[in-house]
Design a protein around this motif. Structure first.
Motif, PDB file in Angstrom:
ATOM      1  N   ASN A  44       0.550  -0.920  -0.273  1.00  0.00           N
ATOM      2  CA  ASN A  44      -0.074   0.163   0.305  1.00  0.00           C
ATOM      3  C   ASN A  44       1.001   1.390   0.523  1.00  0.00           C
ATOM      4  O   ASN A  44       0.421   1.752  -0.730  1.00  0.00           O
ATOM      5  N   GLY A  45       1.660   1.177   1.143  1.00  0.00           N
ATOM      6  CA  GLY A  45       3.456   2.371   0.590  1.00  0.00           C
ATOM      7  C   GLY A  45       3.310   2.996  -0.793  1.00  0.00           C
ATOM      8  O   GLY A  45       3.350   3.899  -0.810  1.00  0.00           O
ATOM      9  N   GLU A  47       2.424   1.418  -3.570  1.00  0.00           N
ATOM     10  CA  GLU A  47       1.510   2.172  -4.352  1.00  0.00           C
ATOM     11  C   GLU A  47       0.911   3.762  -4.357  1.00  0.00           C
ATOM     12  O   GLU A  47       1.034   4.148  -4.999  1.00  0.00           O
ATOM     13  N   SER A  48       0.900   4.018  -3.234  1.00  0.00           N
ATOM     14  CA  SER A  48       0.531   5.901  -2.458  1.00  0.00           C
ATOM     15  C   SER A  48       1.519   6.116  -3.473  1.00  0.00           C
ATOM     16  O   SER A  48       1.500   7.323  -4.020  1.00  0.00           O
ATOM     17  N   ILE A  51       1.607   6.499  -6.945  1.00  0.00           N
ATOM     18  CA  ILE A  51       0.504   8.009  -7.347  1.00  0.00           C
ATOM     19  C   ILE A  51       0.823   9.331  -7.308  1.00  0.00           C
ATOM     20  O   ILE A  51       0.698   9.815  -8.198  1.00  0.00           O
ATOM     21  N   GLY A  52       1.790   9.091  -5.864  1.00  0.00           N
ATOM     22  CA  GLY A  52       2.103  10.724  -6.005  1.00  0.00           C
ATOM     23  C   GLY A  52       3.411  10.821  -6.875  1.00  0.00           C
ATOM     24  O   GLY A  52       2.918  12.310  -7.395  1.00  0.00           O
ATOM     25  N   SER A  84       0.148  14.546  -0.086  1.00  0.00           N
ATOM     26  CA  SER A  84      -0.414  13.483   1.120  1.00  0.00           C
ATOM     27  C   SER A  84       0.171  12.056   0.322  1.00  0.00           C
ATOM     28  O   SER A  84      -0.032  11.246   1.315  1.00  0.00           O
ATOM     29  N   ASP A  85       0.151  11.929  -0.394  1.00  0.00           N
ATOM     30  CA  ASP A  85       0.519  10.578  -1.005  1.00  0.00           C
ATOM     31  C   ASP A  85       2.185   9.598   0.125  1.00  0.00           C
ATOM     32  O   ASP A  85       1.785   8.825  -0.128  1.00  0.00           O
ATOM     33  N   LYS A  88       1.650   8.987   3.421  1.00  0.00           N
ATOM     34  CA  LYS A  88       1.237   8.317   3.467  1.00  0.00           C
ATOM     35  C   LYS A  88       1.716   6.909   3.307  1.00  0.00           C
ATOM     36  O   LYS A  88       1.957   5.794   3.948  1.00  0.00           O
ATOM     37  N   THR A  89       2.432   7.034   2.241  1.00  0.00           N
ATOM     38  CA  THR A  89       3.727   6.240   2.263  1.00  0.00           C
ATOM     39  C   THR A  89       4.546   6.098   3.027  1.00  0.00           C
ATOM     40  O   THR A  89       5.705   5.106   4.295  1.00  0.00           O
ATOM     41  N   LYS A  92       2.810   3.345   5.645  1.00  0.00           N
ATOM     42  CA  LYS A  92       3.136   2.623   6.284  1.00  0.00           C
ATOM     43  C   LYS A  92       4.111   2.230   5.927  1.00  0.00           C
ATOM     44  O   LYS A  92       4.628   1.434   6.610  1.00  0.00           O
TER      45      LYS A  92
END
Length: 877
Positions: A44-45, A47-48, A51-52, A84-85, A88-89, A92
């Motif tokens: 998940n980290g 993937e975030s 995205i960023g 924000s992405d 989040k990384t 995680k």
């Protein structure tokens, strides 16, 4: 039985999870934590992070007027898109490290260990996703531009995982971190480690090479960058990045004027598939710019560019096409056509500020080389409006512009005062006839401007004013008198043209001076007030406006000549010391001495002429002026410098003595021993008349006389300081004291009459002074004004602003009213309205209206009673 089964299952799960504790290092615990860390948290980290990263890459816009950056993460302006992405990384990754890290050593089996087993037991970390999490977290910090934390993460990996393959990732990204922070010594050390490591797996070679290329490019080491870029291109498979690196390599060749290599690379890129259109287009444009007219058919290249101009899909690229054509003409030594096309490039550049800046810079460079400093200043100054601070050589361009601005300011002063003196010498009827003609021209040009604006609106504002037109009648003043000031309409309409040139196409609203308005909030409008000469009459369509500028008596003529002398001397200094144009410096200083043979700058200007001839290696003229100084000024420090071989050593010792005497005199003044101050100052002037500290001695002497005599003597001595030392540091404080003394002797009515000018037709503001602003909710009060305006003035877009008046008081302004009457109507409505100020006591605020010109004076003066007297006389009568 069912309850027994449930308890049994619970017991099995409990035993399993207990065995998976990070405090125990077993196969089951390692398997559990590796699986959960990878698929539940790390995934998940990552993937975030993707995205960023994609957000940044999608938002990144290349500036093709400069060498492209190797990587597309360097712009601070777009990093916030991914914060924000990246956060989040980081969360995680932190979770993986905190909950799944296994550092406890497993129990060793008896017997000898294989090399692989030994390496396993020697590990510091037994969850394979922890080191990856440290690395990913470092990259997330990097993309947030939090380079200190990124550096910390990468260094942690190098310390804890020195024998793991991930160290190569960490080293490469650590080098990139140092590149971004311009820590090039550390970057070189890091890159050298990778260079010397023969065990580095081949898969890291591309990233290593392109990071090295970035290292050289950021330092503008073009030759070294070429080598690493070539190697990077060979190692790169993805077409997108291969094309980018080729484009950068072509730009570097262009920089070092290896046009053939650049041309071939651009040509290759324009034929590549899967390359973005803007890169293909710029490759075509740059191939034209780098085209060697000595080796090929430039006519064919210009034909292709003209064809591109007609292509509809290139409408937004016309500025770049004209720029390319201009470069070809310039290489062909067709300067006239080059200038024409550079101007067209600037004119058609609507949204591309980078290209507009590049076109203005090119024009500035051409005029600077001529040299035509007036036009050069105009275009450099225009370029500075659009240049970003990360533009190559930004600081040098800014300094050059500043120097040219200073030169042209003095040139304008000389031009203006010369014209005013010509006016003064005319008979009254001739003078008035000329002024009438000037006013006719002003009115005609206003009408022409209105028509032009209407035409522009009808074309959806596609055409922009070409600032080149404003520069056509400019003329340098270094060798003699310039053109008559009022033949230059831009000089007459100085305020308007300066605004347009300096600030570009902007709406007349609060914060128009700020290029990036997003940095200010609507409820905190600190206003920037410029110093401008206040004229009693500001309407340029009245004869009185021009008459007030003309020196029609002896005292005004004397001031006019003084301004010319000061400006010519300062112009010469700019030519000599800042532009290094020694010929222009000589011409200007000679012009000064011819026009004013007894000017106070004569000795210094002759020495500067001598120095200029030395720089020009003109020994004959240098010796002539050296001899002149020795013969005409034998006691001057310059003469002694030429005749005394020990001059500098003696001067050094003398300066120590003078400095000590000044310190002693200053201490006498602080201890109120004014007679000692006066005595020391007299001795200093007699013993060391050419010391640089004499102006300061004179200033102390004036202050001491002021303490022991009266203000009239003080004012007289201060005035002498201002006249005798126009270049000294003490001039400004002396002027400030003179103003204070003059104002202190005036009544409030006299001060008001001197400071403020009444003009009922000029633009006006309403403003309120809040006496106890810390206790008053200024934002709420502003909202009350917003509400009142929206209810009562729906068709008018008033601007409500606030700014600090001093530490205790704050001002709220409502602007802008067309004239006094409109402002007074608003003022009276506010007076009658009881809701706006609510519970604020009337003793805690004062309300006024004021003209725009007077507001600037009021804000600087900050004496409320003076304006109150003026307001009551002209507005409440």
């Amino acid at each position: 039985m069912k309850n027994l089964d449930k308890n049994f299952i619970f017991l099995i799960l409990f035993v399993f999870f207990m065995s998976c504790s990070t405090k125990k290092n077993r196969f089951t615990s390692r398997t559990f934590h590796n699986t959960v860390a990878k698929y539940n948290v790390y995934f998940n980290g990552k993937e975030s992070f993707k995205i960023g990263k994609n957000k940044i890459e999608d938002a990144f816009q290349d500036n093709y007027t400069t060498v492209l950056p190797v990587f597309v993460y360097g712009k601070k302006s777009i990093k916030d898109l991914a914060v924000s992405d990246m956060d989040k990384t980081i969360r995680k990754c932190s979770k993986v490290i905190k909950k799944h890290s296994i550092t406890v050593k497993p129990k060793k089996k008896s017997g000898s260990l294989s090399k692989r087993k030994k390496a396993f037991y020697d590990k510091n970390e037994f969850c394979k996703w922890v080191d990856d999490s440290h690395f990913l977290m470092g990259k997330a910090h990097f993309y947030k531009h939090d380079f200190k934390k990124a550096e910390k993460s990468f260094n942690y990996i190098l310390t804890e995982y020195a024998y793991e393959e991930i160290k190569y990732d960490a080293l490469i990204w650590l080098a990139r971190t140092y590149n971004e922070t311009k820590s090039f010594t550390k970057a070189k050390t890091t890159l050298d480690i990778l260079t010397d490591d023969r065990k580095m797996p081949k898969k890291y070679k591309k990233d290593f090479l392109i990071t090295y290329a970035d290292f050289f490019l950021k330092q503008r080491k073009w030759e070294e960058a070429i080598i690493t870029l070539k190697s990077s291109i060979k190692e790169t498979r993805k077409r997108k990045w291969k094309a980018r690196y080729k484009f950068i390599l072509a730009q570097v060749y262009q920089k070092i004027e290896e046009y053939k290599e650049a041309f071939e690379l651009y040509k290759d890129i324009s034929k590549m598939n899967g390359v973005p259109y803007d890169m293909v287009f710029n490759a075509k444009i740059n191939s034209a710019v780098s085209f060697d007219v000595g080796l090929g058919n430039s006519a064919e290249m210009k034909k292709q560019l003209k064809k591109m101009l007609k292509d509809e899909k290139n409408i937004s690229y016309k500025d770049q096409i004209y720029f390319a054509m201009a470069n070809i003409f310039y290489k062909e030594d067709n300067e006239e056509k080059a200038i024409e096309n550079f101007k067209m490039s600037a004119k058609t550049s609507i949204e591309n500020d980078n290209q507009k800046a590049a076109s203005y810079l090119a024009l500035g460079d051409i005029y600077f080389k001529k040299p035509n400093y007036a036009d050069a200043q105009f275009y450099y100054d225009s370029a500075m409006t659009y240049l970003e601070k990360n533009f190559p050589d930004y600081d040098q361009i800014k300094l050059k512009t500043k120097n040219l601005n200073e030169l042209i300011k003095y040139d304008k002063t000389v031009n203006f005062q010369d014209s005013m003196q010509v006016f003064a010498g005319l008979d009254e009827n001739t003078r008035n006839d000329l002024i009438d003609k000037i006013i006719e021209r002003v009115i005609e040009e206003e009408q022409e401007k209105k028509l032009a604006e209407e035409e522009a609106k009808s074309r959806n504002n596609d055409q922009f004013f070409d600032p080149a037109l404003a520069a056509q009648n400019r003329n340098s003043n270094r060798g003699g008198k310039g053109k008559w000031y009022f033949y230059n309409q831009q000089s007459i309409q100085f305020g308007e043209s300066e605004f347009s040139r300096k600030w570009g196409k902007r709406e007349l609203e609060d914060n128009w001076r700020r290029k990036n308005k997003a940095s200010t909030t609507e409820l905190n409008d600190e206003e920037e007030l410029e110093e401008e000469t206040q004229l009693a009459i500001t309407d340029i369509k009245t004869p009185e406006y021009y008459l007030q500028l003309i020196p029609l008596n002896d005292s005004l003529m004397k001031i006019s000549h003084k301004k010319i002398k000061n400006s010519l001397f300062k112009m010469g200094k700019v030519y000599k010391n800042k532009l290094l144009d020694y010929k222009a410096a000589v011409e200007t200083f000679e012009n000064l001495n011819i026009r004013y043979p007894e000017n106070s700058y004569k000795l210094t200007s002759i020495y500067y002429i001598y120095q200029s001839y030395v720089s020009l290696k003109d020994n004959s003229n240098a010796n002539f002026y050296k001899t002149k100084i020795i013969q005409d000024y034998p006691k001057s420090k310059y003469a002694r410098m030429f005749t005394n071989p020990n001059f500098w050593e003696e001067l050094k010792e003398r300066d120590k003595i003078v400095s000590k005497l000044y310190t002693e005199t200053y201490n006498f003044y602080n201890s109120k021993n004014y007679q000692k101050v006066i005595k020391n100052c007299k001795n200093a002037k007699y013993e060391y008349p050419d010391s640089d500290l004499i102006p300061k001695f004179d200033f102390l002497n004036a202050l001491a006389f002021g303490k022991t005599k009266n203000n009239e003597i003080l004012k007289q001595l201060l005035t002498e300081i201002v006249n005798n030392y126009p270049e000294s540091d003490v001039k400004k404080p002396a002027e400030e004291m003179i103003n204070y003394l003059e104002n202190d002797a005036l009544t409030d009515e006299e001060r008001a009459a001197r400071l403020y000018k009444y003009n009922a037709k000029s633009l006006h503001y309403y403003f309120v002074i809040l006496k106890n602003s810390k206790k008053i909710d200024v934002n709420s009060l502003k909202f009350n004004f917003y509400d009142f305006n929206s209810d009562n003035y729906k068709e008018t877009d008033f601007k409500v602003s606030s700014l600090d008046f001093n530490k205790k008081f704050k001002i709220i302004t409502i602007k802008t009213f067309d004239n006094k009457n409109d402002a007074m109507s608003y003022y009276e409505e506010i007076i009658e309205n009881n809701k706006i100020f609510g519970k604020i006591k009337k003793s805690e605020y004062q309300q006024y209206i004021i003209s725009a010109e007077n507001f600037e004076v009021f804000y600087k003066d900050k004496v409320r009673i003076t304006y109150k007297v003026f307001f009551e006389k002209y507005y409440l009568k």
